[in-house]
Scaffold this active site. Structure first.
Site, mmCIF file in Angstrom:
data_model
loop_
_atom_site.group_PDB
_atom_site.id
_atom_site.type_symbol
_atom_site.label_atom_id
_atom_site.label_comp_id
_atom_site.label_asym_id
_atom_site.label_seq_id
_atom_site.Cartn_x
_atom_site.Cartn_y
_atom_site.Cartn_z
ATOM 1 N N GLY A 232 0.811 -1.069 0.202
ATOM 2 C CA GLY A 232 -0.054 0.186 -0.037
ATOM 3 C C GLY A 232 0.723 1.164 0.043
ATOM 4 O O GLY A 232 1.857 1.280 -0.304
ATOM 5 N N GLY A 233 0.241 2.377 0.503
ATOM 6 C CA GLY A 233 1.089 3.478 0.651
ATOM 7 C C GLY A 233 2.262 3.538 1.304
ATOM 8 O O GLY A 233 3.246 4.278 1.303
ATOM 9 N N GLY B 21 26.476 12.420 -28.449
ATOM 10 C CA GLY B 21 25.913 13.090 -27.061
ATOM 11 C C GLY B 21 26.120 12.526 -25.844
ATOM 12 O O GLY B 21 26.456 12.959 -24.868
ATOM 13 N N ALA B 22 26.385 11.056 -25.752
ATOM 14 C CA ALA B 22 26.762 10.437 -24.855
ATOM 15 C C ALA B 22 28.119 10.889 -24.274
ATOM 16 O O ALA B 22 28.707 10.648 -23.197
ATOM 17 C CB ALA B 22 26.880 8.816 -25.123
HETATM 18 C C1 HXC Z 1 -3.842 -4.587 11.959
HETATM 19 C C2 HXC Z 1 -2.577 -6.214 11.392
HETATM 20 C C3 HXC Z 1 -2.649 -5.769 10.102
HETATM 21 C C4 HXC Z 1 -3.089 -4.411 9.935
HETATM 22 C C5 HXC Z 1 -1.659 -7.466 10.155
HETATM 23 N N1 HXC Z 1 -2.109 -7.384 11.265
HETATM 24 N N2 HXC Z 1 -1.853 -6.584 9.271
HETATM 25 N N3 HXC Z 1 -3.419 -5.782 12.204
HETATM 26 N N4 HXC Z 1 -3.649 -3.758 11.063
HETATM 27 N N5 HXC Z 1 -2.760 -3.744 8.727
HETATM 28 C C6 HXC Z 1 -2.221 -8.512 12.408
HETATM 29 C C7 HXC Z 1 -3.157 -9.681 11.894
HETATM 30 O O1 HXC Z 1 -4.342 -9.477 12.265
HETATM 31 C C8 HXC Z 1 -2.454 -10.740 12.958
HETATM 32 O O2 HXC Z 1 -2.594 -10.288 14.268
HETATM 33 C C9 HXC Z 1 -0.975 -10.180 12.763
HETATM 34 O O3 HXC Z 1 -0.784 -9.107 12.435
HETATM 35 C C10 HXC Z 1 -0.137 -11.248 11.777
HETATM 36 O O4 HXC Z 1 -0.950 -11.158 10.264
HETATM 37 P P1 HXC Z 1 -1.320 -12.464 9.790
HETATM 38 O O5 HXC Z 1 -2.039 -12.106 8.837
HETATM 39 O O6 HXC Z 1 -1.556 -13.721 10.758
HETATM 40 O O7 HXC Z 1 -0.177 -12.732 9.024
HETATM 41 P P2 HXC Z 1 0.522 -13.151 7.575
HETATM 42 O O8 HXC Z 1 -0.271 -14.475 7.461
HETATM 43 O O9 HXC Z 1 1.942 -13.393 7.520
HETATM 44 O O10 HXC Z 1 0.088 -12.109 6.681
HETATM 45 C C11 HXC Z 1 0.798 -10.732 6.718
HETATM 46 C C12 HXC Z 1 -0.015 -9.822 5.811
HETATM 47 C C13 HXC Z 1 -1.554 -9.905 6.436
HETATM 48 C C14 HXC Z 1 0.077 -10.427 4.387
HETATM 49 C C15 HXC Z 1 0.746 -8.460 5.944
HETATM 50 O O11 HXC Z 1 -1.599 -9.812 7.665
HETATM 51 C C16 HXC Z 1 -2.512 -8.889 5.745
HETATM 52 O O12 HXC Z 1 -2.813 -9.017 4.598
HETATM 53 N N6 HXC Z 1 -2.615 -7.691 6.328
HETATM 54 C C17 HXC Z 1 -3.296 -6.568 5.864
HETATM 55 C C18 HXC Z 1 -2.624 -5.866 4.775
HETATM 56 C C19 HXC Z 1 -3.435 -4.773 4.539
HETATM 57 O O13 HXC Z 1 -4.184 -4.629 3.596
HETATM 58 N N7 HXC Z 1 -3.128 -3.538 5.109
HETATM 59 C C20 HXC Z 1 -3.425 -2.309 4.670
HETATM 60 C C21 HXC Z 1 -2.889 -1.759 3.442
HETATM 61 S S1 HXC Z 1 -3.360 -0.215 3.025
HETATM 62 P P3 HXC Z 1 -2.614 -11.660 15.533
HETATM 63 O O14 HXC Z 1 -3.225 -11.083 16.386
HETATM 64 O O15 HXC Z 1 -3.522 -12.758 14.931
HETATM 65 O O16 HXC Z 1 -1.210 -12.096 15.573
HETATM 66 C C22 HXC Z 1 -2.430 0.891 3.668
HETATM 67 C C23 HXC Z 1 -2.555 2.413 3.395
HETATM 68 C C24 HXC Z 1 -1.449 3.030 3.639
HETATM 69 O O17 HXC Z 1 -1.653 0.401 4.108
HETATM 70 C C25 HXC Z 1 -1.502 4.403 3.119
HETATM 71 C C26 HXC Z 1 -0.521 5.227 3.413
HETATM 72 C C27 HXC Z 1 -0.626 6.396 2.396
#
Ligand code: HXC
Length: 522
Positions: free
Chosen positions: A181-182, A416-417
């Site tokens: 993401g961001g 040019g290079a």
């Molecule tokens: C809160 C999160 C989290 C998140 C993971 N966790 N991502 N908690 N916010 N964004 C937590 C899970 O609930 C879990 O908690 C622990 O972290 C580990 O995650 P798992 O899913 O069990 O791990 P894994 O299977 O290795 O997968 C990792 C992952 C997946 C691929 C990163 O967790 C995932 O898809 N997370 C969401 C990613 C996402 O969509 N993020 C937002 C993106 S948008 P527990 O308690 O069970 O251990 C964004 C916008 C930013 O970031 C913009 C900036 C300008």
């Protein structure tokens, strides 16, 4: 004071210290043993282990260990872990101060809440104020989903610091887990991004969204793994096999760069003789000008201890960039690589080299340019892709650079290079050529085919014309007669001549006209 009163005070002090200890222990345990075991089972170190591996022994001083988030929704009320998923602080690498943050995947997946972001911002501000490099070790699930817009604001606060720190202190990102993401834009704004193979990935939108929007089926690894970003996108400058290797090499990398824009890179004393000659260089250029040779051999043979820290090794291989030392001094090297696309400049190589030149210039790192370039790559792909604008990036970067610039033309410097590759005309401080250099508007064959188009059906005449052209232009002496070269040097003595040139430039001062900033063709 009565004796019992003293006893009470003493007991209570001990309790307070024990409480501190217990709070620290809780913070150090992060997301708990189960999650730490999972992290290890994936071949990853924890955030704390990473920091300890990166820094000199016992030099880490942590800040904000007790920070917790203030999210109340989605069951987060009271569900806090001290540190809130990022460990921040300062320490030393080979005795030099650096600031560091490491996202802790065991705590809410290393996700970024506004308080997590505040910790990063605080440490970045300290790094800028105290003029020391900042290293980010990224391992995060992105924005803290339970928090919402506040975490987006937190990201923007980090991005702002990235922009403010740029050109003031070196910023380095090591991607050691998810970065999606961001979130990818903070590393992208830093000076160097490295990745760990197999366990890290970076993308703006993940495979599921990609499938929904474009119907493409792609794995996370294919979309944003280390291989992709070091060979196709050039988002990453290098990739390593595992966490320990990554952090060990990062320690070495930091030795090449200065702490800030007001300092020089640290000198590293060397046993390697300044006057060491390399006889192999006298014969490295093949007799047939169309045959390649490996420019890396030249770089290695002139460098202290034959050591070249190459960056973006597997991307745009027609140009080489990286650091060497000459007599202990860090030098940024930009070199055409005749082994790939004959060393032509194209879109990718121009972008790759331009950014490197700007890093070196921003941080007072002298630049050595090794030239063997037959020109810009022709073709619709290049023209439609904007080679004009991308080539101009490199031209602009060299032209505005005021750091010491030494150039050595080994063979071709056409068209040019020739101008672009740190020529005298772009304020090259010392411009040398080997006797094998050919400095011309273009190669003899191409030139004759244009000048003597009406004789093309007579191969003998054309051959003679080509030989005449080569005789006249395929040498460095016309450029030397004009003063476009300062000297024509013996190849085997190149190390010594380059060391001498750079040592004379140690006190170089040069400035550009006063301006807010130049408008490089981005
Ligand atoms: C809160 C999160 C989290 C998140 C993971 N966790 N991502 N908690 N916010 N964004 C937590 C899970 O609930 C879990 O908690 C622990 O972290 C580990 O995650 P798992 O899913 O069990 O791990 P894994 O299977 O290795 O997968 C990792 C992952 C997946 C691929 C990163 O967790 C995932 O898809 N997370 C969401 C990613 C996402 O969509 N993020 C937002 C993106 S948008 P527990 O308690 O069970 O251990 C964004 C916008 C930013 O970031 C913009 C900036 C300008």
């Amino acid at each position: 004071m009565a004796l019992w009163e003293v006893c009470v005070i003493k007991k209570s002090s001990r309790e307070i210290i024990l409480e501190l200890q217990s709070r620290r222990d809780k913070a150090r345990l992060g997301g708990g043993k189960k999650r730490i075991d999972k992290q290890h089972s994936l071949g990853k170190l924890t955030a704390r282990e990473r920091i300890i591996t990166l820094l000199d022994q016992e030099s880490f001083e942590e800040t904000d260990m007790f920070v917790v988030h203030r999210i109340r929704d989605f069951g987060m009320d009271g569900n806090t872990i001290p540190g809130d998923g990022v460990i921040t602080g300062s320490g030393k690498v080979n005795g030099r101060l650096i600031y560091v943050y490491a996202q802790d995947f065991t705590v809410f997946g290393g996700s970024l809440s506004s308080d997590h972001a505040k910790k990063i911002v605080k440490i970045m501000k300290l790094a800028i104020q105290n003029m020391a490099p900042i290293v980010g070790l990224n391992d995060s699930g992105g924005a803290r989903i339970q928090e919402g817009v506040e975490s987006l604001g937190g990201y923007a606060d980090v991005f702002l610091q990235n922009a403010l720190a740029s050109g003031v202190i070196p910023q380095i990102s090591m991607i050691m887990g998810p970065c999606a993401g961001g979130a990818v834009y903070s590393p992208a704004m830093t000076d160097f991004t490295f990745m760990v193979k197999g366990t890290s990935y970076m993308f703006v939108t993940g495979p599921d969204v990609v499938k929904t929007v474009t119907s493409e089926e792609v794995t996370a690894e294919e979309l944003g793994g280390a291989e992709t970003h070091t060979t196709i996108s050039s988002v990453a400058d290098g990739a390593f096999n595992n966490d320990v290797e990554a952090l060990t090499v990062l320690r070495k990398f930091i030795t090449y760069i200065p702490s800030n824009n007001a300092e020089s890179a640290p000198l590293r004393k060397t046993e390697d003789s300044r006057k060491r000659i390399s006889l192999a260089l006298d014969t490295i250029i093949p007799e047939n000008p169309n045959l390649p040779y490996d420019m890396k051999e030249l770089i290695l043979s002139i460098a202290d201890q034959y050591d070249f820290f190459e960056l973006q090794e597997n991307y745009a291989k027609n140009i080489l960039i990286g650091f060497i030392r000459l007599d202990g001094q860090t030098i940024g090297v930009v070199a055409n690589q005749p082994m790939v696309l004959a060393g032509c400049l194209d879109i990718d190589s121009s972008r790759k080299a331009a950014r490197f030149v700007r890093f070196c210039d921003a941080f007072n790192i002298p630049i050595l340019t090794l030239v063997d370039v037959p020109g810009f790559m022709p073709g619709t792909m290049q023209e439609y892709g904007g080679i004009i604008k991308h080539g101009a990036k490199l031209l602009f970067a060299y032209a505005e650079a005021t750091t010491p610039k030494v150039t050595l033309i080994t063979r071709k410097a056409y068209g040019g290079a020739y101008d672009v590759m740190s020529s005298k005309h772009l304020r090259g401080d010392a411009n040398y050529a080997w006797p094998t250099a050919e400095i011309a508007v273009m190669g003899a064959k191409g030139a004759v085919e244009i000048l003597f188009r009406n004789e093309l059906d007579d191969p003998q005449k054309i051959e003679k014309r080509t030989l005449d052209y080569e005789e006249r232009f395929a040498n460095p002496f016309i450029a030397a007669e004009r003063g476009f070269l300062d000297d024509v040097i013996i190849p085997n003595n190149s190390r010594f001549r380059l060391i001498q040139a750079f040592s004379k430039l140690k006190n170089k001062t040069q400035s550009n006209p006063k301006k807010k900033f130049g408008n490089i063709p981005l």
